[in-house]
Write a protein that holds these residues in place. Structure first.
Motif, short mmCIF file in Angstrom:
data_model
loop_
_atom_site.label_atom_id
_atom_site.label_comp_id
_atom_site.label_asym_id
_atom_site.label_seq_id
_atom_site.Cartn_x
_atom_site.Cartn_y
_atom_site.Cartn_z
N ILE A 451 0.86 -1.19 0.00
CA ILE A 451 0.00 0.00 0.00
C ILE A 451 0.90 1.24 0.00
N LYS A 452 0.93 1.96 -1.11
CA LYS A 452 1.85 3.09 -1.25
C LYS A 452 1.44 4.27 -0.35
N SER A 453 0.12 4.37 -0.13
CA SER A 453 -0.35 5.54 0.64
C SER A 453 -0.35 5.28 2.15
N LEU A 454 0.09 4.13 2.58
CA LEU A 454 0.13 3.85 4.03
C LEU A 454 1.06 4.86 4.70
N LYS A 455 0.57 5.40 5.85
CA LYS A 455 1.48 6.33 6.53
C LYS A 455 1.40 6.17 8.05
N VAL A 456 2.48 6.58 8.69
CA VAL A 456 2.49 6.58 10.16
C VAL A 456 2.29 8.03 10.62
N GLY A 457 1.27 8.23 11.47
CA GLY A 457 0.99 9.59 11.94
C GLY A 457 0.99 9.66 13.47
N TYR A 458 0.70 10.87 13.97
CA TYR A 458 0.70 11.06 15.43
C TYR A 458 -0.39 12.04 15.83
N ASN A 459 -1.15 11.70 16.83
CA ASN A 459 -1.96 12.74 17.46
C ASN A 459 -1.93 12.60 18.97
#
Ligand code: ADP
Ligand code: MG
Length: 870
Positions: A451-459
């Protein structure tokens, strides 16, 4: 009280100690006010008044302001002379049993403001104290809490001296003993508008010994102790930046009483009370806030000691000669921050990292300033250079520790540089490594899942997560990640590994933020040790700033260095009024000489209205003051005595502060001058006696002139519209007539603004009316009337055989300088006139031309015109 809720009871208990202040009572995120405080605050601050149940019979009035925007409201109240007591919660509400503990942590008052818009950077904010001792002795001390300066003196004599000193200091608050005379309190309020506070404790605490080592006597020490007790009691914090008491004697300085200072517009204009248009405004080419404040102090207190004046002059001259070095210094001074106020905030413990970075930048300018001064070749300049202390230790420390662009907040990290503290570096490594690991995880998971659009984020709520769009969810294996949150078009997941790293990162970040704060406080404490050195540096820099400012102005405006005469000779060639000259365009200003010596002490100045009498007198006084603060003067050549005092009295009609009984004020001020002036003083009396009837006024004016001439011998400029006084020249040896000339051109009057020897011979009132564009018909009628009066006068004089000589002696037979002779002569004129003409003449006779606005003149002339025409 028993029926009130516990919180309201607590409120009332605290309030009992702060009756004269608004009590800002902290409730969660608000400061609330109750009862009468709430009612007045809602009016003063224009905020909504509400009410709440408080256990009593009626609802309690209440209003409040949010904690985060409280500063502006507090400022507004202080501006208006009120005091504000800040009452904080002193325990964690979660841990409190019953009502949360609350305490007043600071009383903010007009004289103790430390920051905010109410604090003009180029002005001191003084708080004063007055103590009364036996035998008409008063202790007077004033202090600027923001800069730490403290000055004081003992005053002897009546209370007016104290009032004058207080008004001169500009203090916004005065601390008094509870028992202090109520009448005097009223006088203080009326004269200065200062807020009054009380402190009875005069005990000398041991911490004060550092501050009062220079105190010359017991009385001054107790006075200062009263002030210090008040400051410690109300501020409840560290006051290590307070500087040792600087004791002064009134005799050290040229005395300019409050009214004269106002009349001469030294630091503010009479009309608008603004700096713009004042001498201070003209001179202010200072580049630092500290310099701006010192300039005002110097203007307030011109010197008497010739050697010190000459030292300043030499430095000004040095700065003028070394143009390039001066420009260099000016550039560097621009980068210098307000070190004095900064030192105060360091002591108070409320500087932030940006302040300290600015401190460092300021200190970095010092070596450059030293180099520039080193290039100048007078010993006075070198002496000042040697006093400059670059405080290398602070620079070194701040360079190593603080980051270049720290945030305002001290609780968000990024204050401290890498490499300053090992532990901090480790935390930062941990957090950085963790972040690298997360970036890598993102890459790996993309590859794994395709999955190219997979991302790791933070909130803040869920911490780190992996986000996959709904469209790609089918590419995930069942149970690959743990589901955490669903959004409209994506799902968020976590993994145990991710959470583990997250804990490490957050922990490291939290620890590093805490550690940064700790390190910052250490740095602040370190800087605190240098407060005295920073204050000394601030003094030297402000002095350099004011001197370069004098040099800049003197050069730009073509001022000359005055010499001082021990023979009390005053010679001003081509003198100008510094401010009028600047405002009106230098080419148009007509320069004037002024010569006075031991045989020529009084100048009686006559001349029509608007000819420049007042301007001339003021320019002489301003020249003397400029000379005694060490500045050059607006003239082409100047020799001056050193004046011990300057007195000015400006006639009632020119006195723009109306309302008071002007004649009484005029006489009081005249009396003040006459009672205090010496032969070394300068007196300016501008159309004195104008506030009363002609006879009174002229007799008083003459008596005053004679008194000054015979008994005082002060250098005096006396302007008058009583032309008859000019005959005094024949009787009084040291009095000379001068006049301001005007010429007629094509039947119009042209003011030349040129002072000439001898008395003025003609009034130009009608011509002034012409200049004001009154109808020409009316002007020619006035000319006719004037001519007929003049003929009548000639006739009368011939008939009675009165020559010029006799006229001179008849000065006591008083009439005002005007085209309409009075009394005797009028009677004569009147019996040859018709009733209507008499009416008109009477009407004209009763006009006080000197006291009229052009509009009023217009109206009356219009009426007369109508009468004549009919
Ligand atoms: P007076 O006191 O004689 O009525 P002022 O001193 O008030 O006159 O001066 C009237 C006006 O004349 C001032 O507002 C100023 O603009 C102008 N004036 C005064 N002195 C000079 C001068 N030396 N050169 C040019 N203009 C002057
Ligand atoms: Mg005048």
């Amino acid at each position: 009280m028993a029926t009130y809720t516990p919180m309201i009871q607590q409120y009332l208990q605290v309030k009992a100690d702060y009756q004269d202040a608004f009590l800002f009572f902290r409730l969660g995120d608000f400061y609330e006010m109750f009862f009468d405080d709430a009612i007045s605050a809602s009016q003063e601050l224009e905020i909504t008044l509400t009410s709440r149940e408080g256990g009593g019979e009626e609802r309690i009035p209440m209003c409040g302001v949010p904690y985060h925007s409280a500063a502006q409201y507090i400022e507004r109240l202080i501006e208006r002379g009120y005091k504000v007591a800040i009452c904080e919660q002193t325990e964690d509400p979660k841990q409190a049993k019953g009502v949360v503990k609350r305490e007043v942590v600071q009383l903010i008052t007009p004289g103790t403001m430390m920051e905010g818009k109410g604090l003009n950077e180029k002005e001191n904010n003084f708080i004063a104290v007055i103590s009364q001792f036996d035998g008409e002795i008063y202790g007077f001390v004033y202090c600027d809490l923001s800069t730490g300066e403290m000055k004081g003196t003992l005053l002897k004599g009546d209370f007016d001296i104290v009032l004058n000193e207080l008004a001169l200091s500009g203090a916004r608050e005065v601390v008094l003993d509870n028992e202090f005379d109520a009448n005097w309190q009223t006088k203080i309020r009326e004269r200065t508008g200062a807020t009054i506070s009380f402190e009875s404790d005069t005990e000398f605490k041991s911490v004060y010994s550092r501050l009062l080592t220079n105190s010359p006597n017991e009385e001054l020490s107790t006075t200062a102790a009263r002030l210090l007790n008040y400051l410690y009691r109300t501020q409840k914090r560290n006051l290590d930046h307070l500087q040792a008491l600087d004791s002064y004697e009134l005799q050290q300085f040229m005395k300019i009483d409050y009214f004269s200072k106002r009349n001469l517009e030294l630091t503010e204009t009479i009309r608008s009370k603004a700096k713009k248009g004042s001498l201070l405004w003209l001179l202010d080419e200072t580049k630092t806030a500290m310099g701006g404040r010192l300039l005002k102090q110097w203007i307030d207190r011109p010197l008497l000691q010739e050697s010190e004046i000459v030292r300043r002059q030499t430095l000004v001259e040095t700065f003028i000669t070394n143009y390039f070095e001066r420009q260099d210094i000016r550039e560097k001074l621009k980068e210098v921050y307000d070190l004095e106020r900064l030192a105060g905030r360091v002591a108070f413990g409320n500087v932030n990292a940006r302040d300290l970075v600015q401190l460092k930048r300021s200190l970095l300018q010092v070596p450059f300033i030293q180099t520039a001064i080193a290039g100048m070749n007078t010993k006075e300049a070198h002496a000042i250079m040697e006093r400059l202390d670059p405080c290398e230790e602070i620079v070194d420390m701040l360079e190593r520790s603080l980051s270049e662009n720290p945030p305002l907040s001290l609780k968000d990290g990024n204050l401290i540089q890498d490499g300053y503290n090992e532990q901090l570096d480790q935390y930062r490594d941990a957090s950085r490594n963790g972040k690298t690991w997360i970036a890598q995880l993102e890459r790996e998971e993309r590859e794994k899942t395709g999955i190219k659009s997979l991302k790791v984020g933070y909130n803040r709520v869920f911490g780190y997560y992996i986000e996959v769009t709904k469209a790609n969810l089918h590419l995930l294996k069942e149970g690959q990640y743990e589901r955490k949150q669903t959004l409209t078009n994506a799902e968020r997941f976590i993994t145990p590994e991710l959470k583990e790293k997250e804990a490490l990162i957050l922990q490291a970040e939290e620890k590093s933020v805490d550690l940064e704060y700790e390190l910052f406080t250490e740095i602040r404490e370190y800087v605190k040790e240098f407060i005295p050195r920073l204050q000394a540096l601030a003094k030297t820099i402000s002095e350099i700033d004011v001197l370069q400012c004098f040099a800049t102005i003197s050069e730009e405006r073509h001022y000359v260095k005055p010499n001082f005469s021990s023979e009390r000779t005053m010679l001003i060639k081509d003198g100008r009024h510094p401010v009028v000259e600047k405002v009106m365009n230098a080419q148009e200003y007509v320069p004037n000489d002024c010569y006075l010596d031991q045989n020529r002490e009084l100048l009686l100045i006559t001349g029509p209205n608007m000819s420049g009498k007042s301007t001339y007198m003021r320019q002489v006084a301003l020249t003397a003051i400029l000379a005694q603060i060490g500045c050059f003067v607006p003239a082409s050549e100047a020799t001056l005595p050193i004046f011990d005092q300057v007195f000015t009295r400006i006639g009632a009609a020119d006195d723009l502060i109306a309302g008071q009984s002007t004649f009484m004020v005029e006489m009081l001020e005249a009396n003040h001058a006459i009672a205090n002036a010496t032969s070394d003083s300068l007196i300016l009396f501008d159309e004195i006696g104008r506030g009363t009837s002609t006879y009174d006024g002229m007799s008083l004016a003459q008596a005053i002139i004679e008194y000054i001439h015979d008994k005082i011998g002060a250098k005096t400029l006396f302007s008058t519209h009583y032309h008859e006084l000019t005959v005094l020249e024949e009787e009084l040896n040291h009095l000379k007539n001068v006049h301001v000339s005007a010429i007629e051109q094509n039947g119009k009057v042209v003011f030349l603004h040129k002072i000439k020897e001898g008395a003025a011979d003609k009034s130009y009132g009608i011509h002034v009316a012409q200049l004001a564009n009154l109808p020409s018909e009316l002007i020619s009628r006035a000319n006719e009337i004037l001519q007929s009066f003049e003929q009548q006068q000639e006739y009368r004089e011939n008939e009675q055989g009165q020559g010029e000589k006799q006229k001179a002696e008849s000065v006591k037979e008083i009439s005002q300088l005007s085209f309409f002779e009075e009394q005797e002569q009028d009677k004569k004129v009147n019996h040859q006139l018709t009733t209507k003409e008499k009416q008109i003449v009477n009407k004209i006779k009763n006009i006080d031309i000197l006291d009229m606005t052009p509009m009023q003149a217009m109206n009356i002339l219009y009426e007369l015109h109508k009468k004549v025409k009919n």
